[in-house]
Scaffold this motif. Structure first.
Motif, PDB file in Angstrom:
ATOM      1  N   SER A 176      -5.171   1.211  -3.442  1.00  0.00           N
ATOM      2  CA  SER A 176      -5.082   0.680  -2.082  1.00  0.00           C
ATOM      3  C   SER A 176      -4.250  -0.595  -2.046  1.00  0.00           C
ATOM      4  O   SER A 176      -3.505  -0.836  -1.096  1.00  0.00           O
ATOM      5  CB  SER A 176      -6.484   0.403  -1.526  1.00  0.00           C
ATOM      6  OG  SER A 176      -7.105  -0.682  -2.199  1.00  0.00           O
ATOM      7  N   LYS A 231      -0.590   0.417  -2.240  1.00  0.00           N
ATOM      8  CA  LYS A 231      -0.100   0.910  -0.949  1.00  0.00           C
ATOM      9  C   LYS A 231       0.180  -0.246  -0.006  1.00  0.00           C
ATOM     10  O   LYS A 231       1.150  -0.253   0.737  1.00  0.00           O
ATOM     11  CB  LYS A 231      -1.140   1.843  -0.328  1.00  0.00           C
ATOM     12  CG  LYS A 231      -1.267   3.178  -1.057  1.00  0.00           C
ATOM     13  CD  LYS A 231      -2.357   4.032  -0.431  1.00  0.00           C
ATOM     14  CE  LYS A 231      -2.510   5.340  -1.189  1.00  0.00           C
ATOM     15  NZ  LYS A 231      -3.615   6.172  -0.640  1.00  0.00           N
ATOM     16  N   LYS A 265       3.456  -1.850  -0.704  1.00  0.00           N
ATOM     17  CA  LYS A 265       4.626  -1.064  -0.360  1.00  0.00           C
ATOM     18  C   LYS A 265       4.948  -1.111   1.129  1.00  0.00           C
ATOM     19  O   LYS A 265       6.030  -0.736   1.543  1.00  0.00           O
ATOM     20  CB  LYS A 265       4.396   0.392  -0.796  1.00  0.00           C
ATOM     21  CG  LYS A 265       4.394   0.598  -2.296  1.00  0.00           C
ATOM     22  CD  LYS A 265       4.046   2.014  -2.672  1.00  0.00           C
ATOM     23  CE  LYS A 265       5.104   2.984  -2.205  1.00  0.00           C
ATOM     24  NZ  LYS A 265       4.820   4.385  -2.655  1.00  0.00           N
ATOM     25  N   LYS A 266       3.986  -1.542   1.938  1.00  0.00           N
ATOM     26  CA  LYS A 266       4.224  -1.581   3.391  1.00  0.00           C
ATOM     27  C   LYS A 266       5.219  -2.668   3.762  1.00  0.00           C
ATOM     28  O   LYS A 266       5.334  -3.672   3.093  1.00  0.00           O
ATOM     29  CB  LYS A 266       2.886  -1.824   4.113  1.00  0.00           C
ATOM     30  CG  LYS A 266       1.936  -0.630   4.029  1.00  0.00           C
ATOM     31  CD  LYS A 266       0.662  -0.923   4.770  1.00  0.00           C
ATOM     32  CE  LYS A 266      -0.306   0.249   4.719  1.00  0.00           C
ATOM     33  NZ  LYS A 266      -1.576  -0.035   5.390  1.00  0.00           N
TER      34      LYS A 266
END
Length: 210
Positions: free
Chosen positions: A203, A206, A209-210
């Motif tokens: 998590s 992720k 990476k945003k």
């Protein structure tokens, strides 16, 4: 998410290959075939059901042996003609009693699957915790209480850091292995699964990476 059979490209016999992977260890356990009825039953039961081409009938994996496979997630490839089932196996996948049907090396170097070992070790330690403390270090450590487990994690963490700081590669390898082992034991003692830890790590990845 509901099963959408329209996304699957079945072959002329109405079948689709299913690759089965351990959701914790990432080991490829087996491959089999499924038709629409098998997939509906899989969704309904939450356990893998296949179509046996040799017996020409539906096959509930583990119904006889007890080695059922609880489905965590079903994925489909980019072409829509192959499925990937992520499962929690209740026992060996292979009829030989091996954990995976892919236990023989045809060519190449052996040991290439070692990245899956951490999950396999966690599953093994989760069983060993119930053994006699006189026979198992893992059981003995867990029976000594959470404080002692935490102390061992701290000790191994310091020793790993020292090996790193002194550029002791051999020492670091050994100490890092000790640290990972004791971290797994701490997970068990704390009631936190390795999957929970990996999900937390994923998590964060992720979010980055945003």
């Amino acid at each position: 998410m509901k099963l959408d059979l329209a996304k699957i490209k079945f072959d002329d016999a109405g079948l689709v290959p299913v690759v089965v992977q351990d959701a914790l260890t990432a080991e490829v356990l087996m491959t089999a075939w499924a038709d629409a009825a098998a997939l509906r039953l899989t969704e309904e039961r939450g356990e893998l059901v296949f179509w046996s081409r040799s017996r020409s009938c539906l096959w509930h994996k583990g119904e006889t042996s007890g080695n059922k496979m609880r489905l965590r997630e079903m994925r489909i490839d980019c072409d829509g003609d192959t499925l990937l089932a992520l499962v929690d196996p209740a026992g060996p996948a292979c009829h030989t009693g091996r954990r995976s049907c892919f236990h023989r090396t045809l060519f190449g170097e052996g040991g290439a699957g070692e990245p899956t070992f951490l999950g396999r070790l966690f599953r093994y330690l989760s069983v060993r915790k119930n053994d006699s403390p006189d026979e198992s270090y893992t059981a003995r450590l867990l029976s000594s209480g959470l404080s002692r487990v935490a102390q061992k994690v701290g000790e191994e963490g310091v020793e790993t850091a020292l090996a790193c700081a002194t550029r002791d590669k051999d020492g670091f390898r050994r100490e890092a292995a000790d640290l990972l082992y004791h971290l797994l034991v701490a997970c068990i003692a704390s009631g936190v699964s390795l999957s929970d830890v990996l999900s937390e790590l994923a998590s964060r990845h992720k979010e980055k990476k945003k």
